[in-house]
Scaffold this motif. Structure first.
Motif, mmCIF file in Angstrom:
data_model
loop_
_atom_site.group_PDB
_atom_site.id
_atom_site.type_symbol
_atom_site.label_atom_id
_atom_site.label_comp_id
_atom_site.label_asym_id
_atom_site.label_seq_id
_atom_site.Cartn_x
_atom_site.Cartn_y
_atom_site.Cartn_z
ATOM 1 N N UNK A 6 -2.306 18.902 -145.477
ATOM 2 C CA UNK A 6 -1.766 17.760 -144.734
ATOM 3 C C UNK A 6 -0.733 17.129 -145.650
ATOM 4 N N UNK A 7 0.529 17.084 -145.186
ATOM 5 C CA UNK A 7 1.594 16.575 -146.043
ATOM 6 C C UNK A 7 2.474 15.594 -145.276
ATOM 7 N N UNK A 8 2.443 14.310 -145.653
ATOM 8 C CA UNK A 8 3.353 13.346 -145.023
ATOM 9 C C UNK A 8 4.774 13.555 -145.552
ATOM 10 N N UNK A 9 5.784 13.277 -144.723
ATOM 11 C CA UNK A 9 7.175 13.471 -145.133
ATOM 12 C C UNK A 9 7.648 12.421 -146.135
ATOM 13 N N UNK A 10 6.889 11.346 -146.297
ATOM 14 C CA UNK A 10 7.215 10.310 -147.287
ATOM 15 C C UNK A 10 5.920 9.637 -147.726
ATOM 16 N N UNK A 11 5.953 9.029 -148.882
ATOM 17 C CA UNK A 11 4.763 8.314 -149.368
ATOM 18 C C UNK A 11 4.898 6.806 -149.201
ATOM 19 N N UNK A 12 6.083 6.359 -148.776
ATOM 20 C CA UNK A 12 6.315 4.939 -148.533
ATOM 21 C C UNK A 12 7.268 4.826 -147.350
ATOM 22 N N UNK A 13 6.996 3.878 -146.466
ATOM 23 C CA UNK A 13 7.797 3.738 -145.249
ATOM 24 C C UNK A 13 7.788 2.281 -144.807
ATOM 25 N N UNK A 14 8.852 1.891 -144.096
ATOM 26 C CA UNK A 14 8.936 0.539 -143.543
ATOM 27 C C UNK A 14 8.238 0.546 -142.187
ATOM 28 N N UNK A 57 -0.049 6.924 -147.738
ATOM 29 C CA UNK A 57 1.264 6.446 -147.301
ATOM 30 C C UNK A 57 1.247 4.919 -147.323
ATOM 31 N N UNK A 58 2.171 4.351 -148.084
ATOM 32 C CA UNK A 58 2.299 2.895 -148.147
ATOM 33 C C UNK A 58 3.228 2.436 -147.034
ATOM 34 N N UNK A 59 2.723 1.565 -146.173
ATOM 35 C CA UNK A 59 3.526 0.988 -145.092
ATOM 36 C C UNK A 59 3.828 -0.452 -145.477
#
Length: 162
Positions: free
Chosen positions: A12-20, A107-109
């Motif tokens: 499982x791989x998110x495309x980013x580790x931080x997002x707005x 993932x940091x939102x």
């Protein structure tokens, strides 16, 4: 020959580790058919324990992998760090179910930052803008006064004969 039914979530791989918050994030999930027969099954992706979505894997041959892309809409989420995971449905007769779940990727939102202008700065900007406006008005009035008069009066002289 006994058929072995076994599917697994490999990664499982998110495309980013931080997002707005409010943006979308792709989550790549790789699944594998580790059994001896072609399998059809469902895979669900989650952030924490909240369902992102479910996709079907159709007729995956034995010993092959498939990459699935889940789109996670982060609208309305509070600032936090969320863990993404994926779960493959358990097949009838499947014995090894320990690899049907894969938890990975924090993932940091974060909310869009709001920049606040100090009140003192706002007042200074307004005073400067007003001063510029007064200067421009004075210049325009001075330019108007310097233009030559364009009074085009015509003098008509008429002689009347008796």
């Amino acid at each position: 020959l006994i058929a072995v039914r076994d599917v697994a979530v490999v990664s499982v791989t998110p495309s980013a580790t931080s997002i707005v918050a409010g943006q979308t994030l792709n989550i790549s999930v790789v699944v594998k058919n580790e059994g001896s027969d072609t399998e059809t099954f469902e895979v669900s992706a989650y952030f924490d324990s909240v369902l992102i979505g479910t996709l079907s894997v159709e007729s995956l041959p034995s010993n092959t992998q498939e990459n699935l892309i889940f789109v996670w809409n982060t609208s309305g989420l509070p600032d936090d760090t969320y863990v993404v995971s994926a779960v493959a449905s358990v097949l009838s007769g499947e014995i090894d179910i320990s690899d049907n779940t894969c938890i990975n990727g924090a993932v940091a939102v974060k909310s869009m930052p709001v920049y606040v202008v100090p009140r003192e700065l706002t007042f200074i900007v307004l005073v400067v803008a007003a001063a510029i406006a007064v200067i421009l008005i004075a210049l325009l009035m001075a330019v108007r006064k310097k233009k030559p008069s364009q009074n085009t009066s015509i003098l008509l002289h008429v002689d009347v004969l008796p």
